[in-house]
Design an enzyme around this catalytic site. Structure first.
Site, PDB file in Angstrom:
ATOM      1  N   GLU A  48       2.162  -4.303 -15.953  1.00 50.26           N
ATOM      2  CA  GLU A  48       1.174  -5.129 -15.265  1.00 50.26           C
ATOM      3  C   GLU A  48      -0.015  -4.242 -14.897  1.00 50.26           C
ATOM      4  O   GLU A  48       0.128  -3.264 -14.182  1.00 50.26           O
ATOM      5  CB  GLU A  48       1.796  -5.735 -14.004  1.00 50.26           C
ATOM      6  CG  GLU A  48       0.825  -6.642 -13.279  1.00 50.26           C
ATOM      7  CD  GLU A  48       1.432  -7.298 -12.042  1.00 50.26           C
ATOM      8  OE1 GLU A  48       2.023  -6.584 -11.224  1.00 50.26           O
ATOM      9  OE2 GLU A  48       1.305  -8.522 -11.927  1.00 50.26           O
ATOM     10  N   GLU A  76       8.184 -12.791  -4.630  1.00 55.41           N
ATOM     11  CA  GLU A  76       7.240 -13.198  -5.667  1.00 55.41           C
ATOM     12  C   GLU A  76       6.522 -11.930  -6.104  1.00 55.41           C
ATOM     13  O   GLU A  76       5.712 -11.387  -5.361  1.00 55.41           O
ATOM     14  CB  GLU A  76       6.281 -14.248  -5.094  1.00 55.41           C
ATOM     15  CG  GLU A  76       5.716 -15.141  -6.165  1.00 55.41           C
ATOM     16  CD  GLU A  76       4.432 -14.601  -6.733  1.00 55.41           C
ATOM     17  OE1 GLU A  76       4.518 -13.860  -7.762  1.00 55.41           O
ATOM     18  OE2 GLU A  76       3.374 -14.880  -6.192  1.00 55.41           O
ATOM     19  N   LYS A 134       2.503 -10.391   7.929  1.00 56.34           N
ATOM     20  CA  LYS A 134       1.769  -9.130   7.772  1.00 56.34           C
ATOM     21  C   LYS A 134       0.870  -9.187   6.546  1.00 56.34           C
ATOM     22  O   LYS A 134       1.343  -9.166   5.409  1.00 56.34           O
ATOM     23  CB  LYS A 134       2.709  -7.928   7.637  1.00 56.34           C
ATOM     24  CG  LYS A 134       1.942  -6.640   7.921  1.00 56.34           C
ATOM     25  CD  LYS A 134       2.408  -5.404   7.175  1.00 56.34           C
ATOM     26  CE  LYS A 134       1.949  -5.262   5.781  1.00 56.34           C
ATOM     27  NZ  LYS A 134       0.523  -4.890   5.582  1.00 56.34           N
ATOM     28  N   CYS A 164      -0.990 -12.264 -10.185  1.00 59.64           N
ATOM     29  CA  CYS A 164       0.363 -11.975 -10.675  1.00 59.64           C
ATOM     30  C   CYS A 164       0.674 -12.776 -11.939  1.00 59.64           C
ATOM     31  O   CYS A 164       1.417 -12.312 -12.789  1.00 59.64           O
ATOM     32  CB  CYS A 164       1.386 -12.237  -9.597  1.00 59.64           C
ATOM     33  SG  CYS A 164       1.135 -13.802  -8.765  1.00 59.64           S
ATOM     34  N   GLY A 174       4.138  -9.370  -3.693  1.00 64.93           N
ATOM     35  CA  GLY A 174       3.495  -8.081  -3.920  1.00 64.93           C
ATOM     36  C   GLY A 174       4.051  -7.433  -5.172  1.00 64.93           C
ATOM     37  O   GLY A 174       4.473  -8.119  -6.106  1.00 64.93           O
TER      38      GLY A 174
HETATM   39  P1  NAP Z   1       2.366  -3.752  -2.521  1.00 63.49           P
HETATM   40  O1  NAP Z   1       2.369  -2.343  -2.156  1.00 63.49           O
HETATM   41  O2  NAP Z   1       3.608  -4.364  -3.019  1.00 63.49           O
HETATM   42  O3  NAP Z   1       1.818  -4.560  -1.252  1.00 63.49           O
HETATM   43  C1  NAP Z   1       2.105  -5.895  -0.940  1.00 63.49           C
HETATM   44  C2  NAP Z   1       2.345  -6.029   0.555  1.00 63.49           C
HETATM   45  O4  NAP Z   1       3.532  -5.323   0.927  1.00 63.49           O
HETATM   46  C3  NAP Z   1       1.245  -5.429   1.410  1.00 63.49           C
HETATM   47  O5  NAP Z   1       1.081  -6.179   2.592  1.00 63.49           O
HETATM   48  C4  NAP Z   1       1.808  -4.063   1.719  1.00 63.49           C
HETATM   49  O6  NAP Z   1       1.197  -3.450   2.822  1.00 63.49           O
HETATM   50  C5  NAP Z   1       3.248  -4.391   1.956  1.00 63.49           C
HETATM   51  N1  NAP Z   1       4.180  -3.276   1.829  1.00 63.49           N
HETATM   52  C6  NAP Z   1       4.025  -2.112   1.148  1.00 63.49           C
HETATM   53  N2  NAP Z   1       5.129  -1.338   1.280  1.00 63.49           N
HETATM   54  C7  NAP Z   1       6.002  -2.027   2.052  1.00 63.49           C
HETATM   55  C8  NAP Z   1       7.314  -1.767   2.549  1.00 63.49           C
HETATM   56  N3  NAP Z   1       7.970  -0.643   2.257  1.00 63.49           N
HETATM   57  N4  NAP Z   1       7.917  -2.700   3.321  1.00 63.49           N
HETATM   58  C9  NAP Z   1       7.294  -3.847   3.609  1.00 63.49           C
HETATM   59  N5  NAP Z   1       6.040  -4.138   3.196  1.00 63.49           N
HETATM   60  C10 NAP Z   1       5.408  -3.251   2.408  1.00 63.49           C
HETATM   61  O7  NAP Z   1       1.250  -4.027  -3.577  1.00 63.49           O
HETATM   62  P2  NAP Z   1      -0.165  -3.255  -3.686  1.00 63.49           P
HETATM   63  O8  NAP Z   1       0.018  -1.805  -3.442  1.00 63.49           O
HETATM   64  O9  NAP Z   1      -1.104  -3.967  -2.838  1.00 63.49           O
HETATM   65  O10 NAP Z   1      -0.475  -3.467  -5.200  1.00 63.49           O
HETATM   66  C11 NAP Z   1       0.192  -2.681  -6.159  1.00 63.49           C
HETATM   67  C12 NAP Z   1       0.576  -3.481  -7.352  1.00 63.49           C
HETATM   68  O11 NAP Z   1       1.321  -4.640  -6.958  1.00 63.49           O
HETATM   69  C13 NAP Z   1      -0.590  -4.068  -8.098  1.00 63.49           C
HETATM   70  O12 NAP Z   1      -1.124  -3.155  -8.989  1.00 63.49           O
HETATM   71  C14 NAP Z   1       0.047  -5.234  -8.786  1.00 63.49           C
HETATM   72  O13 NAP Z   1       0.648  -4.838  -9.966  1.00 63.49           O
HETATM   73  C15 NAP Z   1       1.077  -5.692  -7.838  1.00 63.49           C
HETATM   74  N6  NAP Z   1       0.676  -6.848  -7.037  1.00 63.49           N
HETATM   75  C16 NAP Z   1       1.272  -8.037  -7.290  1.00 63.49           C
HETATM   76  C17 NAP Z   1       0.908  -9.144  -6.560  1.00 63.49           C
HETATM   77  C18 NAP Z   1       1.507 -10.457  -6.770  1.00 63.49           C
HETATM   78  O14 NAP Z   1       0.934 -11.452  -6.346  1.00 63.49           O
HETATM   79  N7  NAP Z   1       2.662 -10.567  -7.359  1.00 63.49           N
HETATM   80  C19 NAP Z   1      -0.066  -9.031  -5.581  1.00 63.49           C
HETATM   81  C20 NAP Z   1      -0.636  -7.788  -5.315  1.00 63.49           C
HETATM   82  C21 NAP Z   1      -0.231  -6.709  -6.056  1.00 63.49           C
HETATM   83  P3  NAP Z   1      -0.051  -2.444   2.553  1.00 63.49           P
HETATM   84  O15 NAP Z   1      -1.182  -3.299   2.133  1.00 63.49           O
HETATM   85  O16 NAP Z   1      -0.255  -1.782   3.848  1.00 63.49           O
HETATM   86  O17 NAP Z   1       0.397  -1.505   1.469  1.00 63.49           O
END
Ligand code: NAP
Ligand code: MG
Length: 490
Positions: free
Chosen positions: A401, A270, A195, A304, A248
């Site tokens: 972060e 991760e 996904k 990240c 994420g």
């Molecule tokens: P996120 O909400 O954790 O999204 C990552 C992935 O998880 C997306 O595909 C998201 O789908 C999905 N997701 C969200 N809620 C979920 C759930 N309950 N069950 C399963 N999958 C779920 O991250 P984001 O909102 O894109 O970014 C928010 C923050 O995350 C950023 O500000 C940053 O701090 C951090 N981040 C970290 C990384 C990393 O590489 N470690 C990467 C991106 C972001 P949707 O796109 O539909 O929400």
């Protein structure tokens, strides 16, 4: 219709100039995209969809299918069947051929992938072309090489695939994260339901097309676009999923741990980071300045493992800050498809808002904010390169972060103090050390609590090298031999 030809050229010569190598015209966007299930693009059962946009212009790029619960059921079911009947029993050498083929097609279609990645994510074309796409191909090449050597991977004589992997990825490196997830899983004999993030589905869908082109057996890879709260949550909790791999936010990572507690699934996470980039007074300063800039402004800081906390030895702090300011003044912010662009757009409006509010909090807490004067485009989501001085370790900009182009500068006097400050975080993904002293590099690497420690470089990735975090940055490793362990029952 009559055509006129020049007589000194053969007829087949096309008279227009070809598009520039990375021009927009080399991607052929469809107006809408379906879900990739069982080797074909299909409509979601409930017919739901949403739009993905170009964050640099707010222009709608395409209508994307939004998977519902019945689509998740369907994808997991075909993946389970493909795992048991085709992919699991297949000889490793045969699986390798498919993975090599995917890697080669990624290379052949690399310009298309790079432009599409920059359109959907907002990152500079130089980065998608030179980093994201080549690294995605490299991961498939690397794990293709393991597929027929699993019994030599050091996990015992008969390592077996875990089964069906549910893989959820973020928007910051959409294609690369897809490759990091799929390649080791497939090499080990698992099948996958992937996904992508809502805001960046397009390169995962093109990868699905490449997988079709590589003739993978139907159901081995499935791609479900749609909301994390619906498709993502249903996928990871599905009883037919044996292994969950998530990249994420730390917040969602913790939710997943709670949701999956006691379900007996394998899980790797991760998550976020707040890396320290540590510069000693004996460092080669020209290189260190470039390393600091690359560490935090690569991919607009939406990384990240970004070096978001600069720890600089007190004796050179003023010099480093002055040199950083003059270097930041030369960074070009703007059109992601311009080859000269250093910083592109922030991926989405929510992320831009998060960066803004953390930066305002930093100012309110007394840190001193500085940005070079730069004109930002009128439409789209933009944030200028930003430097904070007068930062104390307790402030939110030094702890949280930000996931944006914002660098906080802190100082230290001794190596022990540098380690204590660097480790003063709930995260532990990466760190950087800049010094000409080899013994100090080794000492620091032993004492920094981070999954990756870079010495005199930063943000270096290689498929042969394991990557992953300590503590709230998650657990499990991706890349290298260790990356296979996450997809094997040993
Ligand atoms: P996120 O909400 O954790 O999204 C990552 C992935 O998880 C997306 O595909 C998201 O789908 C999905 N997701 C969200 N809620 C979920 C759930 N309950 N069950 C399963 N999958 C779920 O991250 P984001 O909102 O894109 O970014 C928010 C923050 O995350 C950023 O500000 C940053 O701090 C951090 N981040 C970290 C990384 C990393 O590489 N470690 C990467 C991106 C972001 P949707 O796109 O539909 O929400
Ligand atoms: Mg988008």
């Amino acid at each position: 219709m009559s055509k006129t030809y020049r007589t000194d050229q053969p007829e087949h010569v096309v008279w227009e100039y070809s598009p520039a190598p990375e021009s927009r015209s080399i991607v052929h966007l469809q107006s809408s995209y379906g879900l990739f299930i069982g080797g074909a693009f299909v409509e979601p059962v409930d017919g739901d969809s949403y739009r993905t946009e170009n964050p640099a212009t707010e222009e709608v790029l395409a209508e994307i299918a939004a998977a519902g619960l019945r689509d998740v059921d369907r994808a997991v079911e075909v993946a389970g069947r493909a795992q048991k009947t085709v992919w699991g029993p297949m000889a490793g050498a045969e699986r390798a051929k498919y993975l090599f083929r995917i890697a080669r097609i990624i290379q052949e279609r690399s310009r298309e992938l790079a432009v599409l990645e920059s359109l959907d994510n907002g990152k500079p074309i130089r980065e998608s072309r030179d980093v994201d796409v080549p690294l995605a191909a490299a991961h498939f090449f690397y794990y293709a090489g393991w597929a027929d050597k699993l019994e030599h991977a050091g996990f015992g004589p008969n390592p077996a695939p875990i089964g069906v992997a549910g893989q959820v990825i973020p928007w910051n490196f959409p294609l690369m994260m897809a490759a990091w997830k799929l390649a080791p899983a497939l090499a080990a004999g698992n099948t996958c339901v992937l996904k992508p993030a809502t805001t960046t589905p397009l390169t995962a869908l093109l990868l699905a097309e490449i997988i079709q082109q590589a003739d993978l057996p139907p159901g081995v890879v499935n791609v479900l676009t749609g909301a994390g709260s619906v498709a993502g949550a249903a996928l990871v909790a599905h009883p037919g999923i044996d292994k969950v791999a998530f990249t994420g936010s730390t917040e969602v990572g913790k939710d997943l741990q709670r949701a999956l507690a006691g379900k007996g699934k394998h899980l790797t996470l991760e998550l976020g980071g707040k890396a320290a980039n540590i510069v000693f007074e004996d460092a080669a300063l020209d290189q260190a300045i470039e390393g600091i800039v690359n560490g935090i402004f690569f991919n607009q800081g939406e990384v990240c493992c970004a070096g978001s906390r600069l720890l600089v030895q007190e004796s050179i702090a003023d010099t480093v800050v002055e040199r950083l300011k003059s270097r930041l003044s030369t960074l070009r912010v703007g059109d992601p498809l311009d080859k000269n662009t250093d910083l592109g757009a922030i991926n989405n409006a929510d992320q831009l808002e998060k960066i803004r509010s953390l930066v305002e909090e930093g100012e309110a807490e007394g840190a001193v904010r500085w940005s070079p004067s730069c004109a930002l485009p009128a439409h789209g989501y933009w944030f200028p390169p930003t430097l904070f001085t007068n930062v104390s370790p307790s402030q939110s900009i030094a702890r949280e972060e930000i996931f944006g182009p914002v660098l906080s500068v802190l100082t230290f006097r001794t190596p022990e103090e540098a380690v204590a400050k660097a480790n003063n975080t709930t995260y532990g993904l990466s760190a950087g050390v800049w010094t000409e002293k080899g013994s100090r590099i080794l000492w620091m690497a032993q004492h920094l609590r981070a999954g990756v420690v870079w010495a005199n470089t930063f943000n270096r990735f290689d498929p042969t090298s394991p990557f992953g975090g300590y503590r709230e940055s998650g657990f499990g490793r991706e890349g290298g031999r260790h990356g296979l362990a996450a997809y094997l029952d040993v």
